[in-house]
Each structure stands twice: as structure tokens, then as C-alpha cells.
Design an enzyme around this catalytic site. Structure first.
Site, PDB file in Angstrom:
ATOM      1  CG  ASP B 403       2.053  -0.047  15.542  1.00  0.00           C
ATOM      2  OD1 ASP B 403       1.535   0.300  14.469  1.00  0.00           O
ATOM      3  OD2 ASP B 403       2.484   0.736  16.392  1.00  0.00           O
ATOM      4  CB  THR B 405       4.800   4.324  14.028  1.00  0.00           C
ATOM      5  OG1 THR B 405       4.460   4.332  12.658  1.00  0.00           O
ATOM      6  CG2 THR B 405       5.513   5.574  14.421  1.00  0.00           C
ATOM      7  CG  ASP B 704       3.652   4.964   8.255  1.00  0.00           C
ATOM      8  OD1 ASP B 704       3.247   6.121   8.395  1.00  0.00           O
ATOM      9  OD2 ASP B 704       4.520   4.427   8.966  1.00  0.00           O
TER      10      ASP B 704
END
Lengths: 350, 1153
Positions: B403, B405, B704
Site C-alpha cells: 500500500d 499511504t 492515489d
């Protein structure tokens, strides 16, 4: 191999932080153990070590082999196989029938001593093809009963030789005791009786603790089919040494058991007359019977195996040491050379 | 998933009579508030524990063998002896379980005995938690933990708001708001005793949903998730709250959610099971040989059986004459012999290995948890092993799915840059004097301190404080007002007691902590505060902002929260001077369309801002656009009308609110844009570089934007400038297909559909592709650089794919094309992916290769991916604990992954691999030795070894060293492993455990067992040796042999290893001395007799040397001619240290002389 010293690392940051400990910090406590940094010895197989290991083995093994071989060669052993010869010629096609009959089973054998034998000379009987290690046989005994006069009814493991038809317990019970060897030997040299000492042929520990001093044979071999020797009911089991020897069941189907000791030297060329009672029936399973007279060495009886094995291994290791020495001389590989690493050795895949 | 219906229609609602626990519990007997996480009580411990333990196949096998042994014709071992191994493992496991349960009992007791205020006899009295019942009214004070699930009745706040922290439940540290119904809140504040009925659904584990209604004085109104506070949460920022207990004890949502994650099985263990089948085949072969031998032997001796003194199948005694004694005919005897040989050879199948492995993994976990290098001091968290079954899988990972963030980045947002009125302020000239000066300005006026400090941009400060009159200044002013007000952040003021230096201006210094649901908002508010616009107070009706020491009270007329359709939020504010403004902030894509287009003067500003935005996002910053507008009276009136209507609407509320928002979110004036940095975690680029060198492919899956993802990729050195980026962002299936095919054609990637074999062959030919040299590589390793074989003309490839395309690709049959393309790329970035798509991508790789996958993430959106991957790693970060709860391992920082895989993974894999092979060998050599002997006993399954020794062999004589070695041995130091990440490839190549190693081990085992058997046989043939002496010799010989074998393979001797290995041999001797000292055993006195005989010692020496000679020679040859990477690195490591020591030694010599 190489002794290790403590590896020095990562201790510094840990101790520095612990100097100002935060409250409730879960930081693992530093110790060499938890960080897997205990002082350790890390052996690697350097050429030096390999060659010295092989040399060490050969240096240790070759002398042992030589000594063992000499010890074994020193032992004098006379073996006389008698089971067929001791049956009268006319009964040889029905040996079992002869054994069951009441005929006289006395048999005379003549042994010539080939080499000087120093006393004590051990007299063994050797049986072949007799599976004393068969599971049904090994288990058929009661150690409780043998030890303790109070336990004479402890016969649950002894079946099928546990009680008399009347239900009285047999002491000693079980198949092992029932089938006790009962050939007897008497030896004479130049018509002079050679005494066979039957004391001390069993293990001291067995006599002292395992076979009770207060346990006397009872109802033994009273059945219809006696399997072997009878026991004198007035002598306690702890002194029935033939029984004690027999009850230490053999590990292999060919085995010797100690019959007695001759405590005089025998000279080379001596002729020994053996008068034996051929009582024990091994004919129904083609068992061989042998009488063995043997001296002994520190290593045991006459057996070259140990000597030869040690010599072979020692020799082999010596050759290997030489071989590796050559290899390291001819085609040395520098230890820890990174150019041998797989990703350096074949650049570009192949 | 089950859909909850609204309660009034529910068949079986749960009725709670407020303030009437008796009536509530009378009929239904709801569970009390006592909780029990423990599994057992003193009474049921034994039966229940046994029941649970026998769920394992291993124990059933033990039990079956023991049961078989109880049959009279098969009694190979004594009755008690045969039960020993089973009892032993049962006891060990029971003690372990019991200890764990005792700890649970203790924590339960603490929990149950806590006290809280309960309304009894018209007053609030403290009551123990375990005594609380459903229906009772409970009062909670600030910072107290909530004892059970309650419906809020009232709080000290007139609007009925209570703030709770749900850390214990879902791990999210921010505050959440809960409301008491106005109807009840009023009553509570008046001090009236409430009596009414709550109808709610039956207890369930969904913590995000609650359906109920309340009947109060004939009035019925609905209750929802926002009205309930759950056990385990903490009341914050609210003086007190009163609620009625609806679910207590085991019924609470917290308790219903406390299930453990499902267990995984390691790859090596599945391989091991495959080899276990081989061992079963061997076992069967041996048993059949014994049985057939028995049958043939009986056949041959059929006529003699009656008279064989050592067999005796009939009774001779009178009365029982001719009766058969334990003889059931040849076929039956053969069959019994088969069964009893299974009993004798039972340990051929190393069932105890499973228990050993569990213990070893426990030990390995202990060291992983205790590793100081994996302790994160910022979050004060250690490494956690949540799953104990897959330690060794860490050594074979090929794909890492990460991942972004919170995993690669810190998820601590920091305000970096701002573009206001077309001017970029990025604090890029850190002029020390100017910033200091500016700081002085603020610090003087501020009476509080913030937890995070931002250095304000001096130019911007100047603008704010020196000329507020110009257009630019006004925009800046509004810009910061928007930052401070347009959010849902709650300021929490705490009086800090003794920080004297700050309290210059009198009043006690106050520190402000901002609590909010989104870290971005927190960062923005903090930034506003740094520039002098401090959000001071927020209630539902107004906010107070401190502008340069002057407190402004703003009335909040309405607030449109952020939603994913509008992608913006707005707030309507009445200023003290009665002007009314709409302040809006949102994503750039959603904001530019609603700006006022009629003012050409601002076109320039808009253009410049757009340029700034592009700059920001290419630097990997997260951007937001701010805008505002004035509202006229009419607009306000219309909006207010619609807004109130929408707020009270029961149906389609969100749609109506969205429409209302559209009324005012238009014709906005652009103020500027912000850029927030999502900071990379420490050491991430280095970690990724090492992982890549180790042959691990790192994929990033993020929600994102594409640009942000690429910029993060660049900043963590995943993407490099020389890479060819393949970007796939199609909007239809055909477009995606075309993009995929074009890319494959361009870069010569063969698709499976046309030439699967070629791909396969090629993949085999280069199991670990070569990497380009990088700056982190050590200089001592000359690196031959080689281009990618795959794409000789194009350089390395990077695939960037977005969520939209993934929808088309994963749902249609384009999966295989994607797989082919993705596996030939060095880097894959997936942006804008939904949580389930993350799992889909992991599944794509898992389903199509045999390679091991690892997923790492920190948020709830990573849970599906973490559970899907072979190994799931959770980061204990800011986004809560769901990821950690679902993971197999959890740690504080991404960079620990490097150490976890390269060091611990490598060690664990080596250790377990060796452990398994060694255990196979250890048991097989023993069984084979028994087997050879049985061939010499007329196939009668006699064992020369005493029963106890046979049983102790695998349990006591040889078990400890394997565990110690499995936990403590290590072939390379962590420094070497981290220095040469490529050593990790040993795990990819399955160097420690594979089929050929298994067969080599088995051949070695065969040889050693033959040596064990034949050396004593030849040595003692035609001698007086008795069965117990022989057994004693074999026992000690096999124990010494396997221990020396192990000693030969140990790579790192520590004190404990010495103790275990030599200790085992000594313990074996001890046991034998004890066993031979009991006159009741037939083997009495054996060992005392044996040790006096030189032949015995010489036999042991001979067995050990001959047995291990081939292995030693093989090892030496292998290391001389085909050294493995690990071997070379190990030599390098040890020789270097030795040289250094010698160097130091000679130096000290010189000094001393």
C-alpha cells in the site's frame, strides 16, 4: 573447531537508548541472547580442517585396528560340531524320535588342541537357528516371580508354561525356563578329568538382585513334555547359574552361552576326550549344536571384524587426506572469494 | 452478508426497558456484563482441552497407535509405555493452553471488577462492571472506558453531543461524535428519570451499524449508529454522558468482534506433507515385508511349529492339550504381524515433528519480536507475530504488494506549499533571519503551542501582517480563514502545567491538539494556526478562530460535508460584521468547474494556479483548491430553507443535501491551492532497493492519483529515469485490450495465448534476473552489470495501471495478458484501486504462479489484500488497527520489511528446512535399524531396545537439540545478509528444502541405518551377547550418531547448543542407567556390564565414524567444487573476522612488547 569470540555489534545503540528509558517503552531489552548475538563458534570446512580431520581419524583408527587384530589373532578357539555325530547311525533318519526315546544319549568326542591355550579357558555351547529373540519367546517370562518368593503367582506373562494342569504356579515359569539347555559335558585329558568350574559364569548383578535367594524351583518340568533341563528344587534360583545364563536371552539366532571355565592351561597337541549327554533336542528345527573351547582377549573372542574395519576406515581416511591435499594443491579455491558467487560467476545469465 | 432490516419490522426485536433492568431481563435473561475471553474453567479444563486437542490429526494418529497396542495379540510395547508419547504431548500442550488461559482469566477478572456509576435507588452509585445488566442507566465521565454497548440518553452538552475514541475497537485514534436524541437529552438535563422502551436488533458484530427505535411517552423515534456508544471506547472531551445499556457482556459488539484471524499453512509445510506421504509408503513397504516374511516363515515351519521351543503354538499341559496358544492361523498371524509392525515403526511418520515445528516457530517468533532493529520508537511498537504457522514463508517471498499511504509514507501530512492568488509560496529560500523574525511576530502573540511546528513562509507572513488591504492580502486572509474553518476538526485544549517560558503574557499556556477524521484536514488547520489563524473552539453552531491574538466568533450556518461525488466540502459562515460567506475546499478536478468564469481578470490567476497544481502533484504532494464567495440575502434565504428541509428529511437525505450544496457551490472566486506532503517513511528507498536486489518484485497498489503514484514511485526509487513507463488507463474494455496488446507488441512480451511455452521456458532459464548496479551496493563486490534479458533493447519496464482499467481487465478475460505484461515488468504501480481490486491483483499473481506473495498495508482498505496474500504484514500506523488485526505479522515501519525478509525470513527458512529434513532422518534411521533387526528375529517384531528407550528416543533422547538448533542456528550474520541481498535468492531456489535433498537424506539414512545394524552384528556374531546388551548398544549408538550428525551440520555453536547436543547424550546415558537399575526389568544391570567392555566403546566409535563418513565426504566435495552462495558468503564473513582478530591481536602484541 575455531574458537569464537563475542561478536561486537549493535550493543551500542541499544544501551544508549536504555540510558534514558521512556516509561512503558516496549523496546525489547537488549541482551546478547535476545539479539542472537551470543558468543559463538562458527566452524567452516577449510582445507586445513578437512585434511586434519581425515588424518586424525586415520591416526586413531589404524593403531586401534592393529591392536584389535592382534588381540583377535591371539585368541585360540576350538569348535566341535556334534549334533549329527552324536546320534547313532541307525537313528539318523529319525533324530527326533531318538531324542524322545529313552535310549542312552551319551556321546564321546575327541578334540585336539592346536595351540597353547592359557587359562582360563571358556567352555561354551553354541546353538544355531534358535530364535531366542522371537517375540513369543522373549516375553514368556516373569521377572517378578524370579526375584521375589512372594510373587510366585505373578505368571500372567508366562503362558503357555504358567501353571501345572492342577493350576499350581510353575517356578520359574515361561517358555524360556522351560526350554533350558541340558546337554552336559565332561572333559578329560590323558584320562585325567579336567575340572569345569561352573561358578561365576553368570552376571554378578543377575545373581545378586534379579534371581532371588529365597526363590526355589517349584513344579518345574512336571508336565507331560519336559522341554529341557530340570532344576534341583533345593537350590535357590540365585545359585542356578545355568538357568541365569540361559535366561539372558541371546540377541541373534546364532549364539553361544557360557557353560563353564577350565582353569588349567592346555598345551598344543593335547587330546581331550569329551563325554557329553546329548539331551537337548534341536533336531526338529535343524538347529546345530557346537561345543566351543576358547580363550579370550581384552576385546572378547576370536573375531577379526573390528580389526579389519578399523584398519580399512583408517586407511581410507588416510587416502582421502592425501587426495584432498592434492585437490587443494592443484585446484585451490580461495575461501570466501566473492567472484565465485553465482551472480558474479555467470554474468548475463549463462 | 446478512442485511439487517429495520427493527420495527424485525421479527424478534430485543426489548430494553430503560431504568428497569428487572423487567428487561426477566423474560429473556440477557447476558450480564461479565465477560469471559478464557476458554476453560477449572472444572471443564480437562475434557474440553482434550476435546480440542484431539481435533488434530497428529494426536489421533498417536491415539490410534496406542489403541492398537492395547489389543492382546499386538501388545508390542507394555500398556503404559505405549501411552507415554501421547500423554507427553497432551500434557505439554495442556500446560501451554492452561497457562495462556490463566492469563486470560486474570485479565478478565481485572476487567470485570472495574467500577462505573450506575443509576440505582434514584442516585448514581458505583457498581462493578460484571454486575451491570441490560436496561440499567449508566453514567460515564470524561476519559472513562465504556463498560457495555449503550444508547446515549444525554450528555452535559445541551445539543447532546458526546465525543468518543474508538481506538480499542477499530484502532482509529481520532474522535468520533455521537448524539443523544434531543428528546431524551432534554429530560436528562432536567434531571427527570426516564422510562421508556428501546427496541433494538439482536446482538451482532457489525460495529458500523445499529438499528433501533425508542418509545418514550407514547412517542416513537428512530435510533441509529450515531446514538450508540460501544464497549471499549473512551469518552473524550465530554464531561459526562448517560446511557442505557442495550448489550452487555458477551453480547457487546466489541466481544463479538474479538475473533482471531484464520490460520495459514506455510509452503514448506505443504511440501513436507508431500514427503510425509513418501515416508508412509516406506512405512507400508516395511510393514508388508515383515508381514509377508512372517507368513512365509510360518508356512515353511508349519509342521515344526508345535515343537519349536521358541514358538510353541499349543499347550502341552494336561487338560489343555493341543489347545492353540495365541495362534490364529497363518493369514491372521500375517495380518497381526502387519499391525504390530505398524506399531513398532510408528515414528517413521514424524508426527512429533508438527509439535516440534510449533515449538521452534514459537522460539523464532520470540527472537523476531525481541529484535531491537525492528522496534519502532516513534509508535513504541515492537514487531508482532500474530500467526505462528508461516515463519519460514518469509524466506521465500517473490512478490511484495505494498500500500502507499501509511505504509511507504508516514501518513503524517505536512503542509508544504501554498499558491495564493496566483503566487507560489513554498518557503524555498530558508532565509534564517527572515523566518526567525516572522516567528517572533507570531510567538509573541500566541498564548498556546501546537503539537506540530511548521516553519511559516516569511514572504507570506509579511503579506499577512504587513498589508492586508490589497486584493492579494484579502485573498490570503480568506485563504487561511477557509483553512481554519472549512473542516470537521475538533480542537482539544489542554492546560499545560509547567512550561514557564511560554507563559510570558500572563495567562496559563494552553496546548491545542487537533482531532479529526482526516489527517489532511489536521495538517491544514495546523498550518493555518502557524500563520496565526488558530481554530480555537468548535461547536455545532459556531467556531472561534484566533486571528493574531484576536478572537473572532464565526457563526456556522451550515456545513456540507465532504462526499465522494462532489469531492469538496463547504461551510456557510456569518462573520461578526454580518457578511455571509461560503468557503469551499476540494479536489482540483471538482473545483475548477464551479469557479466564476465571468471575470476575465482572474483567468490569469486560474491559469497560474493550475500550473502550480501540476508542479505540486508532480512532486508527489497532495493538492486541494480553495475558493469562496459572498452570499446575498436572497440566496441565503433560499439555501437556508432548502438546507433545513434536507437536514430533517428522512428519505434521500444525502441526495437532497447534495442538491442544496449545488445552490451555493457555484460562481466561486478562486483563492488558491494547498500542497500537503505525505512524507516518505524513513529508509523506504533503501529497503525497496534491497528487496529488489534480493529478487523480490515490489508492486505498489494505491488509491492515489496516477501522478502522485508515479511521483512516489520516483521518490522511493522504485521508478528510475531510464525505465520505460507503460501506462494503461483505458476507459473501456477495448481500449484496455488495445493498450495491453500495443505494449506487449512494442516490448516483445509474449502473451500466453500465442506462445506460452516460450515464456515458460524463458522464465525457467532465468530464475533470478540480474539487476543493474546501484549506489547502495557495497564496493567489495565487483558487479558485472548486465541488461535485462527480457528486453534487451528497451531497458527495464515499468507498468502503471489505474483502477478503471483494472475493472475491465480483471473482470474480463484480459487477466492473462496483464499477468504476462506485469511479470515482465520490473515495477508495477497500480493507482486508484479499490480495496477489493487490491485483493484481486494479489489473487492474479497467486493463482498463476507458485511464487510466494506478501502484502503489506496499514489501513482498513488493505485488509482484503493482506488476507489474500500468502503472508500479510500490517503496519501499526495512523489508520487504525484493522490491518494489524488481519495480518500475520505487524510492525511499525515499512523499512523493517527488509530485515524481516532478508534476515529473519532467511534464517527461519534455513532453520525449518533443515529441521524437517533432520527429523525425517532422525526417525527413519531409528525405524530402519529396528527393521533390519526384525529380519533377524523370524519376523516377529521383537525390538532389542527396551520399550522405554524406544518411546523416549524421539521424545527425550533426541528432541531437544533439534528444537535448539531450529531456533538458534544461523548460517550467516545479519550484517552479511543485509549487505548481500541476493543471498535471499536461496529461498527462491528452495535451497534448504527440496525433493532432491529429501532423497539424498533418505539414501544417507539408509546407509547409516545399515551401519548401525551391521557393525554390532558382525562384531558380536557367534558370541554370548544378549538381547538387552545389544539393544543398549544400539540405543546409545543411534543417539550418538544422530546427535553427531546434527553437530556436523550446525553452523553456529553457542553455549546452549553444546548443552543440548552433549546434554542429550548424557541424558540418554542417565536414562539408561536408571532403566537398567530397576531389578524388575529383564534388562537389569546391562549398562553396568557393558561399559566395562572395550568392544562396546569401539563399536560406538566405529559406527559413528563409518556412518557419517559418506556424508562428510559428500559435504566436503560439494563445498569444494560446487560451493553455494551462502557457503561463500559464510566463508567470507568468518575469515574476514578471523583476519581482523588476528590483526588486532598482532597489534596488541606489538604494544605489549
Amino acid at each position: 573447531m575455531n574458537s569464537g569470540t563475542p561478536s561486537s555489534s549493535a550493543g551500542a545503540p541499544g544501551s544508549a537508548e536504555s540510558a534514558a528509558p521512556r516509561r512503558n517503552s516496549k523496546r525489547p531489552k537488549y541482551s546478547r541472547f535476545t539479539q542472537q548475538e551470543l558468543p559463538a563458534c562458527k566452524p567452516i570446512l577449510t582445507p586445513k580442517w578437512v585434511i586434519s580431520a581425515f588424518l586424525l581419524v586415520s591416526v586413531v583408527f589404524i593403531p586401534i585396528g592393529v591392536v584389535s587384530l592382534f588381540a583377535s589373532r591371539d585368541v585360540v578357539e576350538i569348535i566341535d560340531r556334534y549334533e549329527t555325530e552324536c546320534i547313532p547311525l541307525d537313528s539318523r533318519n529319525n533324530k527326533t524320535g531318538f531324542m524322545w526315546s529313552n535310549a542312552d544319549k551319551t556321546c564321546n568326542r575327541i578334540i585336539t588342541v592346536t595351540k597353547h591355550m592359557k587359562q582360563p579357558i571358556y567352555v561354551y555351547y553354541q546353538l544355531d537357528n534358535f530364535y531366542q529373540n522371537h517375540r513369543r519367546y522373549v516375553k514368556s517370562r516373569s521377572d517378578q516371580q524370579l526375584r521375589n518368593p512372594g510373587n510366585e503367582r505373578d505368571i500372567s506373562t508366562c503362558s503357555p508354561e504358567d501353571t501345572t494342569p492342577e493350576g499350581l504356579p510353575i517356578v520359574p515359569c515361561g517358555l524360556i525356563a522351560w526350554s533350558m539347555f541340558n546337554d552336559t559335558y565332561s572333559l578329560s585329558r590323558n584320562n585325567q578329568q579336567l575340572g569345569i568350574n561352573k561358578r561365576g559364569i553368570s552376571w554378578q548383578s543377575d545373581r545378586d538382585r534379579k534371581f532371588g535367594k529365597g526363590v526355589f524351583p517349584k513344579n518345574f518340568q512336571n508336565g507331560t513334555a519336559p522341554g529341557g533341563a530340570k532344576l534341583n528344587e533345593s537350590i535357590p534360583l540365585s545359585e542356578q547359574e545355568d538357568l541365569i545364563v540361559w535366561m539372558r536371552t541371546a540377541a541373534l539366532p546364532t549364539f553361544r552361552k557360557l557353560y563353564g571355565k577350565i582353569e588349567v592351561d592346555l598345551q598344543a597337541g593335547d587330546v581331550i576326550n569329551v563325554t557329553l549327554q546329548n539331551n537337548y533336542n534341536t533336531y526338529n528345527f535343524n538347529g546345530k549344536k557346537k561345543l566351543v573351547l576358547s580363550t579370550t582377549s581384552w576385546l572378547g573372542g576370536k573375531n577379526d571384524f573390528m580389526g579389519i574395519a578399523y584398519l580399512t576406515v583408517g586407511g581410507l581416511c588416510f587416502c582421502l587426506a592425501m587426495g584432498f591435499m592434492l585437490i587443494y594443491l592443484i585446484k585451490p579455491r580461495q575461501l570466501g572469494d566473492p567472484s565465485y558467487l553465482s551472480w558474479n560467476r555467470n554474468p548475463g545469465g549463462h | 452478508m446478512q442485511l439487517e432490516e429495520n427493527i420495527p419490522h424485525h421479527d424478534n426485536p430485543r426489548l430494553i426497558h430503560i431504568n428497569d433492568p428487572k423487567k428487561t431481563n426477566d423474560k429473556f435473561g440477557f447476558s450480564g456484563n461479565e465477560i469471559r475471553t478464557s476458554k476453560y474453567t477449572l472444572l471443564n479444563f480437562l475434557p474440553k482441552n482434550l476435546f480440542i486437542q484431539f481435533h488434530r490429526v497428529a494426536y489421533l494418529y498417536f491415539l490410534a497407535i496406542a489403541a492398537l497396542n492395547q489389543l492382546p495379540p499386538l501388545a508390542v510395547f507394555g500398556r503404559t509405555v505405549s501411552l507415554f508419547p501421547l500423554l507427553f504431548v497432551l500434557t505439554v500442550t495442556a500446560v501451554k493452553d492452561g497457562y495462556e488461559d490463566w492469563r486470560r482469566h486474570r485479565s478478565d477478572r481485572n476487567e470485570n471488577n472495574r467500577e462505573t456509576l450506575v443509576f440505582q435507588l434514584n442516585e448514581f452509585h458505583p457498581k462493578r462492571w460484571k454486575k451491570i445488566q441490560a436496561g440499567e442507566v449508566v453514567k460515564i465521565s470524561s476519559d472513562e472506558t465504556i463498560p457495555c454497548d449503550m444508547v446515549l440518553l444525554g450528555t452535559n452538552d445541551s445539543s447532546g453531543i458526546a465525543y468518543i475514541q474508538t481506538m480499542n475497537l477499530d484502532g482509529e485514534s481520532n474522535l468520533k461524535t455521537r448524539y443523544a436524541r434531543q428528546e431524551t437529552n432534554k429530560l436528562v438535563l432536567e434531571g427527570t428519570t426516564i422510562s421508556g422502551v428501546v427496541r433494538c436488533e439482536q446482538p451482532n458484530r457489525n460495529i458500523y451499524e445499529f438499528m433501533a427505535n425508542m418509545e418514550l411517552k407514547g412517542q416513537r423515534f428512530p435510533l441509529s449508529q450515531s446514538n450508540i456508544i460501544l464497549r471499549g471506547c473512551q469518552l473524550k472531551n465530554t464531561e459526562w454522558a448517560i446511557g442505557v445499556v442495550v448489550y452487555a457482556g458477551q453480547d457487546t459488539k466489541a466481544m463479538l468482534n474479538s475473533a482471531m484471524s484464520s490460520s495459514k499453512r506455510s509452503r514448506l509445510e505443504t511440501y513436507m506433507n508431500r514427503e510425509t506421504i513418501w515416508l508412509s509408503v516406506f512405512l507400508l513397504i516395511m510393514c508388508v515385508v515383515v508381514a509377508l516374511g512372517m507368513g512365509l516363515w510360518l508356512k515353511r515351519h508349519e509342521t515344526q511349529l508345535d515343537t519349536l521351543p521358541y514358538y510353541r503354538k499349543i499347550y502341552f499341559q494336561k487338560g489343555k492339550e493341543g489347545k492353540k496358544y495365541k495362534y490364529y492361523g497363518i493369514p491372521m498371524e500375517t495380518f497381526f504381524s502387519l499391525l504390530s509392525s505398524i506399531i513398532v515403526f510408528q515414528i517413521m511418520i514424524p508426527i512429533s515433528l508438527y509439535i516440534t515445528m510449533e515449538l521452534v516457530r514459537l522460539g523464532q517468533s520470540y527472537f523476531m519480536i525481541g529484535d531491537q532493529h525492528m522496534y519502532d520508537s516513534s509508535s513504541n511498537s515492537r514487531f508482532q507475530c500474530r500467526s505462528l504457522n508461516i515463519n519460514e514463508d518469509l524466506g521465500q517471498i517473490r512478490y511484495v504488494f505494498s500500500d502507499k499511504t501509511g505504509t511507504l509514507t508516514e501518513n503524517k501530512m505536512e503542509f508544504r506549499k501554498a499558491s495564493i492568488w496566483g503566487k507560489n509560496y513554498d518557503n524555498s529560500y530558508p532565509d534564517a533571519d527572515a523566518s526567525l523574525e516572522a516567528k517572533d511576530v507570531t510567538v509573541d502573540r500566541r498564548k498556546w503551542k501546537l503539537k506540530s511546528e511548521i516553519t511559516p513562509d516569511p514572504e507570506l507572513m509579511k503579506l499577512l501582517y504587513k498589508d492586508l488591504s490589497g486584493e492579494e492580502g484579502v485573498a490570503a486572509h480568506e485563504f487561511f480563514l477557509t483553512l481554519a474553518s472549512c473542516n470537521t476538526v475538533i480542537p482539544i485544549l489542554t492546560e499545560s502545567s509547567s512550561s514557564g517560558c511560554d507563559g510570558v503574557l500572563g495567562g496559563s499556556p494552553v496546548s491545542i491538539d487537533y482531532q479529526g477524521e482526516s489527517p489532511d484536514e489536521q495538517a491544514l488547520v495546523a498550518a493555518a494556526s502557524a500563520y496565526g489563524y488558530t481554530l480555537f473552539e468548535r461547536t455545532s453552531g459556531h467556531i472561534v478562530i484566533d486571528v493574531n491574538g484576536e478572537k473572532i466568533r464565526l457563526e456556522v450556518l451550515g456545513l456540507h460535508e465532504f462526499d465522494s461525488v462532489r469531492k469538496r466540502m463547504s461551510v456557510v459562515i456569518r462573520f461578526p460584521n454580518h457578511t455571509i460567506k461560503v468557503l469551499v475546499k476540494g479536489a482540483d478536478t471538482s473545483m475548477f468547474s464551479i469557479l466564476d468564469n465571468d471575470r476575465p481578470a482572474e483567468d490569469h490567476i486560474r491559469h497560474v494556479t493550475q500550473v502550480h497544481l501540476n508542479d505540486y502533484s508532480s512532486e508527489g504532494l497532495r493538492t486541494l483548491v480553495l475558493a469562496s464567495r459572498n452570499l446575498t440575502g436572497e440566496e441565503l434565504a433560499e439555501w437556508q430553507h432548502r438546507y433545513e428541509d434536507a437536514c430533517t428529511s428522512l428519505t434521500d437525505r444525502s441526495v437532497k443535501l447534495r442538491q442544496t450544496a449545488a445552490l451555493i457551490e457555484c460562481n466561486l472566486t478562486l483563492l488558491g491551492a494547498t500542497a500537503i506532503e505525505d512524507k516518505l517513511q524513513e529508509g523506504v528507498p533503501e529497503a525497496i532497493e534491497s528487496l529488489r536486489q534480493a529478487g523480490i518484485k515490489v508492486w505498489i497498489l494505491t488509491g492515489d492519483k496516477q501522478e502522485t503514484a508515479i511521483s512516489i514511485g520516483l521518490s522511493c526509487r522504485l521508478l528510475t529515469a531510464d525505465m520505460n513507463q507503460i501506462i494503461i488507463n483505458g476507459n473501456s474494455e477495448n481500449e484496455c485490450r488495445k493498450l495491453l496488446c500495443d505494449a506487449m507488441a512494442k516490448y516483445n512480451v509474449n502473451s500466453t495465448s500465442c506462445s506460452s511455452q516460450i515464456t515458460k521456458l524463458r522464465r525457467k532459464a532465468e530464475p533470478d534476473y540480474l539487476e543493474l548496479p546501484s549506489q547502495t551496493k557495497s564496493s567489495s563486490m565487483p558487479q558485472q552489470c548486465a541488461g535485462e534479458e527480457d528486453t534487451p533493447n528497451f531497458g527495464p519496464l515499468a507498468l502503471i495501471i489505474d483502477g478503471n482499467s483494472l475493472v475491465y481487465i480483471l473482470e474480463r478475460d484480459l487477466e492473462s495478458e496483464l499477468f504476462d505484461l506485469a511479470t515482465s515488468c520490473r515495477v508495477v504501480l497500480c493507482c486508484r484501486v479499490a480495496p477489493l481490486q487490491k485483493a484481486g491483483i494479489v489473487d492474479l499473481i497467486k493463482g498463476r504462479t507458485d511464487e510466494m506473495t506478501l502484502a503489506i498495508g496499514d489501513g482498513a482498505n488493505d485488509v482484503s489484500m493482506i488476507q489474500m496474500a500468502d503472508v500479510g504484514v500490517g503496519i501499526c500506523g495512523q489508520e487504525g488497527r484493522q490491518a494489524v488485526m488481519a495480518s500475520d505479522f505487524a510492525m511499525g515501519q515499512f523499512r523493517f520489511l527488509k530485515r524481516l525478509l532478508l534476515v529473519h525470513g532467511h534464517w527461519n527458512y534455513q532453520r525449518i528446512g533443515y529441521l524437517v529434513l533432520y527429523n525425517f532422518y532422525r526417525n527413519a534411521v531409528f525405524v530402519l535399524m529396528l527393521f533390519w533387526y526384525i529380519l533377524c528375529t523370524a519376523f516377529s517384531t521383537t525390538s532389542a531396545l527396551t520399550d522405554w528407550s524406544s518411546v523416549f528416543y524421539s521424545v527425550i533422547y533426541t528432541s531437544v537439540p533439534t528444537i535448539v538448533v531450529g531456533v538458534l542456528d544461523k548460517n550467516l550474520s545479519d550484517k552479511t545478509l543485509l549487505k548481500y541481498p541476493k543471498l535471499y535468492a536461496a529461498g527462491h531456489r528452495q535451497e534448504s528444502y527440496n525433493m532432491s535433498l529429501f532423497w539424498i537424506t533418505m539414501v544417507d539414512t539408509l546407509w547409516q541405518s545399515l551401519v548401525l545394524f551391521y557393525v554390532p552384528l558382525f562384531n558380536y556374531r557367534e558370541s554370548t551377547i544378549d538381547i538387552w546388551s545389544m539393544g543398549s548398544l544400539w540405543t546409545i549408538a543411534v543417539v550418538i550418531l544422530v546427535n553427531v550428525h546434527l553437530a556436523m551440520d550446525i553452523q553456529r555453536w553457542v553455549f546452549v547448543t553444546h548443552l543440548a547436543i552433549w546434554g542429550s547424550i548424557i541424558v540418554t546415558y542417565g536414562c539408561m542407567v536408571v532403566l537398567d537399575s530397576i531389578p524388575a526389568f529383564p534388562n537389569y544391570g546391562t549398562i553396568y556390564h557393558l561399559v566395562k567392555s572395550p568392544a562396546y566403546w569401539l563399536s560406538i566409535l566405529l559406527i559413528t565414524v563409518i556412518g557419517l563418513l559418506p556424508r562428510f565426504i559428500f559435504k566436503v566435495f560439494h563445498q569444494t567444487f560446487w560451493p553455494s552462495d551462502i557457503q561463500i558468503a559464510r566463508e567470507g564473513e568468518i575469515l574476514r573476522r578471523r583476519r581482523r582478530r588476528r590483526h588486532i591481536g598482532s597489534k596488541t602484541d606489538e604494544v605489549s612488547s
